[in-house]
Scaffold this active site. Structure first.
Site, PDB file in Angstrom:
ATOM      1  N   TRP A 116       6.930  21.784  86.803  1.00  0.00           N
ATOM      2  CA  TRP A 116       5.523  21.493  86.585  1.00  0.00           C
ATOM      3  C   TRP A 116       4.652  22.511  87.293  1.00  0.00           C
ATOM      4  O   TRP A 116       5.140  23.290  88.113  1.00  0.00           O
ATOM      5  CB  TRP A 116       5.154  20.053  86.947  1.00  0.00           C
ATOM      6  CG  TRP A 116       5.614  19.503  88.278  1.00  0.00           C
ATOM      7  CD1 TRP A 116       6.158  20.184  89.322  1.00  0.00           C
ATOM      8  CD2 TRP A 116       5.576  18.144  88.692  1.00  0.00           C
ATOM      9  NE1 TRP A 116       6.448  19.348  90.353  1.00  0.00           N
ATOM     10  CE2 TRP A 116       6.103  18.087  90.002  1.00  0.00           C
ATOM     11  CE3 TRP A 116       5.129  16.957  88.092  1.00  0.00           C
ATOM     12  CZ2 TRP A 116       6.207  16.891  90.718  1.00  0.00           C
ATOM     13  CZ3 TRP A 116       5.234  15.780  88.818  1.00  0.00           C
ATOM     14  CH2 TRP A 116       5.765  15.739  90.113  1.00  0.00           C
TER      15      TRP A 116
ATOM     16  N   HIS B 101     -15.845  25.542  81.991  1.00  0.00           N
ATOM     17  CA  HIS B 101     -16.306  26.321  80.834  1.00  0.00           C
ATOM     18  C   HIS B 101     -15.383  27.503  80.558  1.00  0.00           C
ATOM     19  O   HIS B 101     -15.831  28.596  80.199  1.00  0.00           O
ATOM     20  CB  HIS B 101     -17.770  26.744  81.037  1.00  0.00           C
ATOM     21  CG  HIS B 101     -18.683  25.561  81.138  1.00  0.00           C
ATOM     22  ND1 HIS B 101     -19.459  25.118  80.080  1.00  0.00           N
ATOM     23  CD2 HIS B 101     -18.890  24.675  82.148  1.00  0.00           C
ATOM     24  CE1 HIS B 101     -20.118  24.031  80.450  1.00  0.00           C
ATOM     25  NE2 HIS B 101     -19.794  23.741  81.706  1.00  0.00           N
TER      26      HIS B 101
ATOM     27  N   HIS C 231     -13.881  25.338  74.866  1.00  0.00           N
ATOM     28  CA  HIS C 231     -14.418  24.267  75.708  1.00  0.00           C
ATOM     29  C   HIS C 231     -15.655  23.613  75.124  1.00  0.00           C
ATOM     30  O   HIS C 231     -16.277  24.123  74.198  1.00  0.00           O
ATOM     31  CB  HIS C 231     -14.688  24.783  77.129  1.00  0.00           C
ATOM     32  CG  HIS C 231     -15.840  25.722  77.234  1.00  0.00           C
ATOM     33  ND1 HIS C 231     -15.733  27.069  77.006  1.00  0.00           N
ATOM     34  CD2 HIS C 231     -17.147  25.506  77.544  1.00  0.00           C
ATOM     35  CE1 HIS C 231     -16.906  27.642  77.184  1.00  0.00           C
ATOM     36  NE2 HIS C 231     -17.777  26.724  77.495  1.00  0.00           N
TER      37      HIS C 231
ATOM     38  N   ASP D   7     -19.425  21.719  75.806  1.00  0.00           N
ATOM     39  CA  ASP D   7     -20.612  21.690  76.670  1.00  0.00           C
ATOM     40  C   ASP D   7     -21.286  20.326  76.552  1.00  0.00           C
ATOM     41  O   ASP D   7     -21.640  19.896  75.449  1.00  0.00           O
ATOM     42  CB  ASP D   7     -21.629  22.754  76.240  1.00  0.00           C
ATOM     43  CG  ASP D   7     -21.299  24.147  76.745  1.00  0.00           C
ATOM     44  OD1 ASP D   7     -20.248  24.334  77.385  1.00  0.00           O
ATOM     45  OD2 ASP D   7     -22.105  25.059  76.471  1.00  0.00           O
TER      46      ASP D   7
ATOM     47  N   HIS E 250     -25.017  20.149  81.192  1.00  0.00           N
ATOM     48  CA  HIS E 250     -24.737  21.564  81.492  1.00  0.00           C
ATOM     49  C   HIS E 250     -26.040  22.337  81.684  1.00  0.00           C
ATOM     50  O   HIS E 250     -26.092  23.286  82.456  1.00  0.00           O
ATOM     51  CB  HIS E 250     -23.920  22.160  80.350  1.00  0.00           C
ATOM     52  CG  HIS E 250     -23.635  23.626  80.473  1.00  0.00           C
ATOM     53  ND1 HIS E 250     -23.306  24.232  81.671  1.00  0.00           N
ATOM     54  CD2 HIS E 250     -23.624  24.617  79.543  1.00  0.00           C
ATOM     55  CE1 HIS E 250     -23.107  25.526  81.466  1.00  0.00           C
ATOM     56  NE2 HIS E 250     -23.301  25.786  80.199  1.00  0.00           N
TER      57      HIS E 250
ATOM     58  N   HIS F 255     -28.514  26.349  74.079  1.00  0.00           N
ATOM     59  CA  HIS F 255     -28.351  25.539  75.284  1.00  0.00           C
ATOM     60  C   HIS F 255     -29.603  24.705  75.563  1.00  0.00           C
ATOM     61  O   HIS F 255     -29.528  23.493  75.789  1.00  0.00           O
ATOM     62  CB  HIS F 255     -28.059  26.439  76.488  1.00  0.00           C
ATOM     63  CG  HIS F 255     -26.663  26.979  76.520  1.00  0.00           C
ATOM     64  ND1 HIS F 255     -26.290  28.113  75.847  1.00  0.00           N
ATOM     65  CD2 HIS F 255     -25.552  26.528  77.134  1.00  0.00           C
ATOM     66  CE1 HIS F 255     -24.999  28.338  76.064  1.00  0.00           C
ATOM     67  NE2 HIS F 255     -24.528  27.407  76.834  1.00  0.00           N
TER      68      HIS F 255
HETATM   69 MN    MN Z   1     -19.964  26.322  78.173  1.00  0.00          MN
END
Ligand code: MN
Length: 258
Positions: free
Chosen positions: A61, A69, A73, A75, A79, A206
């Site tokens: 493992w 991020h 990924h 958001d 964020h 964003h």
């Molecule tokens: Mn991001």
């Protein structure tokens, strides 16, 4: 048969295919680079804990670490400063129904091949709708650019004046919000264009999407394997308490139309 019986039989029979829209988590995969005065995101890192050896004779493992991020990924609204007060705006608190839904793919690959600073415009959204029907409320909208085929330095495409990569114009983001979308995704390292600091408002994807409680996906791939409409997106982020985003596996269910 129930709807879910029909779905599982279609999956087993191959009439519904599962398309993986995810890059492999790897230390070499680029992460966003901000101007030097800002904090920086960490790349993916993997350390071996044991590998069938004296540290653990029957098991292998790893410990892993990365930014929220890094890689393909998600958001979350918190964020961005515009989404800081959005209710249930962190990855652990978002209604999980948001993580599965219809997906519309707007093909901007020709424009992005000709212009690395290409921006999606409302007229292209309207042309897409004229061909494929209205973008439904609650849809995920993905911007296909084929940017995911780039590797290494070409992916971030950094120059002295910052990154050069495609993204949505402010008016395109407004148009998508008018349709009531639930989220917007891209193949680039961010939902915004590389030069979006100079847009009005800066970083419109964003600022406006997260301010409106919407979600983002970035570093997607295989968007060329999706139909413009009719597929289903599956994108649950890790349930990180107070998380602003998370690496995740993004899948699409695509039905073969006879
Ligand atoms: Mn991001």
């Amino acid at each position: 048969m129930t709807v879910l019986d029909t779905l599982t039989k279609a999956l087993a029979g191959g009439r519904v295919q599962v398309v993986d829209l995810t890059h492999t988590l790897d230390p070499d995969f680029p992460v966003i680079v901000l101007p030097a005065e800002f904090g920086q995101c960490a790349r993916f890192r993997m350390d071996e804990v044991s590998a069938y050896d004296h540290r653990g004779p029957a098991w292998k493992w790893h410990n892993i670490s990365m930014s929220e991020h890094t890689g393909t990924h998600f958001d979350a609204p918190i964020h961005w400063v515009t989404g800081r007060d959005v209710a249930n705006g962190s990855t652990d608190a978002i209604d999980p129904a948001a993580f599965i839904g219809p997906v519309c793919v707007i093909d901007c690959s020709v424009g992005a091949a000709a212009d690395e600073d290409y921006t999606l415009q409302p007229a292209e959204i309207e042309a897409w709708e004229a061909a494929h029907g209205p973008i439904p409320a609650g849809a995920w909208v993905l911007m296909r650019t084929d940017w995911s085929r780039r590797q290494g330095a070409e992916y971030l495409n950094l120059r002295a004046d910052g990154a050069h990569s495609p993204g949505p114009s402010p008016n395109a983001v407004r148009a998508l919000l008018d349709r009531g979308i639930i989220g917007f995704g891209t193949e680039c390292v961010g939902t915004d264009a590389g030069q979006a600091a100079h847009f009005d408002p800066p970083y419109p994807a964003h600022a406006m999407l997260h301010g409106a409680g919407k979600y983002g996906l970035q570093c997607l791939k295989n968007l060329d394997k999706l139909p413009p409409t009719g597929a289903v997106l599956i994108c649950p982020p890790l349930k990180i308490r107070g998380g602003t985003g998370s690496p995740l596996r993004v899948l699409a269910l695509v039905e073969e139309i006879a």
